[in-house]
Write a protein that holds these residues in place. Structure first.
Motif, short mmCIF file in Angstrom:
data_model
loop_
_atom_site.label_atom_id
_atom_site.label_comp_id
_atom_site.label_asym_id
_atom_site.label_seq_id
_atom_site.Cartn_x
_atom_site.Cartn_y
_atom_site.Cartn_z
N MET A 127 46.17 15.71 14.71
CA MET A 127 44.84 15.94 14.16
C MET A 127 43.76 15.29 15.01
O MET A 127 42.67 15.82 15.18
N LEU A 128 44.05 14.12 15.57
CA LEU A 128 43.07 13.41 16.37
C LEU A 128 43.04 13.87 17.82
O LEU A 128 42.09 13.56 18.55
N ALA A 129 44.02 14.63 18.24
CA ALA A 129 44.16 14.98 19.65
C ALA A 129 43.00 15.81 20.17
O ALA A 129 42.66 15.75 21.35
N GLY A 130 42.35 16.59 19.33
CA GLY A 130 41.28 17.46 19.79
C GLY A 130 39.92 16.82 19.81
O GLY A 130 38.92 17.52 19.99
N HIS A 131 39.84 15.51 19.63
CA HIS A 131 38.55 14.83 19.54
C HIS A 131 38.40 13.81 20.66
O HIS A 131 39.38 13.34 21.24
N ASN A 132 37.17 13.46 20.96
CA ASN A 132 36.88 12.45 21.98
C ASN A 132 36.49 11.13 21.32
O ASN A 132 35.80 11.12 20.30
N PHE A 133 36.92 10.05 21.94
CA PHE A 133 36.64 8.72 21.41
C PHE A 133 36.19 7.81 22.54
O PHE A 133 36.58 7.99 23.69
N ASP A 134 35.37 6.84 22.20
CA ASP A 134 34.91 5.88 23.19
C ASP A 134 36.02 4.93 23.62
O ASP A 134 36.06 4.48 24.76
N ALA A 135 36.88 4.60 22.70
CA ALA A 135 38.04 3.74 22.99
C ALA A 135 39.31 4.59 22.96
O ALA A 135 39.31 5.73 22.48
N THR A 136 40.37 4.04 23.48
CA THR A 136 41.66 4.74 23.52
C THR A 136 42.45 4.45 22.26
O THR A 136 42.59 3.29 21.85
N ILE A 137 42.96 5.50 21.64
CA ILE A 137 43.87 5.35 20.50
C ILE A 137 45.29 5.56 21.00
O ILE A 137 45.59 6.59 21.61
N VAL A 138 46.15 4.61 20.74
CA VAL A 138 47.54 4.67 21.21
C VAL A 138 48.47 4.74 20.01
O VAL A 138 48.40 3.91 19.11
N PHE A 139 49.35 5.75 19.99
CA PHE A 139 50.36 5.86 18.95
C PHE A 139 51.69 5.38 19.53
O PHE A 139 52.11 5.83 20.59
N ILE A 140 52.35 4.48 18.83
CA ILE A 140 53.63 3.94 19.32
C ILE A 140 54.65 3.92 18.19
O ILE A 140 54.37 3.43 17.10
#
Length: 337
Positions: free
Chosen positions: A1-14
């Protein structure tokens, strides 16, 4: 769901390996971030572990809330440690307040229940590896679990407290033969899918909000006292879309800030206790956050400043650094010990 959006910081899924064997996967990554990321700066680690909504241990009312564990200073880690107190401050508790405020704003159907300790007494999960390395981290999980674990140490002793009375007797098996954790009885049929999805929504909302918000204000201090007013000093972050700053306070008997007041960067922001929603004689914690032009709010600056009727000061245990002192190295971090 979040993959198609731009963010100022990096979101990391682990998805961490080796959690049950001793937090090996998360411990390796948290201690060696520069192996995987260039110039890493961890804003917050959001850990979810046991978010399934076990139908045997939770009622329909229970499935309208979730637990969030966040440690104070010193960290409430061992089985014999009592729960923490609201008259305390830590970077982890700042993340807790953010989850409660912004997760609650986007997912109002799910209420956060703050647990003022690192995890259930004597247990742990992958957020602990990040706390061990000085990064703010919290854990989210279902309200009750089919397990002999106590929820907290609020029984008044002897510690650890017994498991909750409302869960079935077969869940309290300390050998984990009849429980739904760590046994063949841990089956999909006991999961509440809509509940797990709601926790995922909370995490997505919080992560996206943090990743779009500016950095927190820097060098925050406050002087004065609660009776005559307090004067704020801070500087804005070096980068980011900064529209304005907000100051807020909470009583030492509360977890959450009462109301936000817009302030300017620099010296001389003098504010009364009444303006913050408090009484002149109250003891309270105060801090400031950055807000961008679209309303995305940063974490509040840490450490918070504690004020009473005589003075304002950063608590002696809360040093202006991301490193949070460890507890006894003899503590076994294996989740089930």
């Amino acid at each position: 769901m979040l993959a198609g959006h731009n963010f100022d910081a990096t979101i990391v899924f682990i998805a961490f390996s080796g959690e049950e064997q001793g937090l090996f996967g998360s411990g390796e990554i948290a201690a060696n971030l520069t192996r995987y990321f260039q110039s890493p700066q961890v804003i917050a680690m959001l850990n979810t572990d046991i978010p399934g909504g076990d139908t045997s241990a939770n009622s329909a009312t229970d499935l309208q809330s979730f637990r969030l564990y966040s440690s104070g200073i010193p960290r409430e880690r061992r089985s014999t440690d009592p729960d923490g107190t609201t008259d305390n401050t830590s970077a982890n508790r700042g993340v807790m307040r953010y989850v409660g405020t912004w997760g609650g704003a986007y997912v109002p159907s799910l209420n956060m229940v703050p647990e003022l300790r690192e995890d259930r007494p004597g247990r742990a999960s992958d957020h602990v590896s990040f706390i061990n390395n000085g990064f703010p981290a919290v854990r989210m999980m279902e309200r009750f679990e089919c397990s002999p674990s106590p929820v907290d140490n609020s029984c008044g002793g002897p510690f650890p407290c017994p498991p909750p009375a409302q869960i079935p007797a077969f869940c309290k098996d300390t050998s984990f033969v009849t429980t739904h954790q760590h046994s063949p009885n841990d089956q999909v049929k006991f999961i509440t899918p809509t509940y797990a999805a709601s926790i995922a929504q909370v995490i997505a909302a919080v992560a996206a909000s943090l990743a779009r918000a500016p950095d927190s204000p820097q060098n925050f201090t406050a002087s004065g006292n609660s009776a005559q007013g307090i004067t704020l000093n801070f500087s804005g972050p070096q980068n980011g879309d900064v529209d304005h700053f907000v100051v807020a306070a909470r009583s030492v008997s509360e977890n959450f800030y009462r109301q936000r007041i817009v302030v300017n960067e620099g010296d001389g922001n003098t504010i009364s206790a009444q303006a913050l929603g408090l009484n002149p004689s109250d003891r309270f914690f105060v801090s400031v956050a950055t807000v961008d032009s679209k309303g995305h709010e940063s974490l509040f600056a840490w450490p918070e400043v504690r004020c009473d009727s005589s003075s304002c000061a950063i608590p002696s245990y809360a040093k202006p650094t991301t490193v949070i002192p460890r507890s006894s190295p003899n503590y076994n971090v294996d989740d089930e010990q």
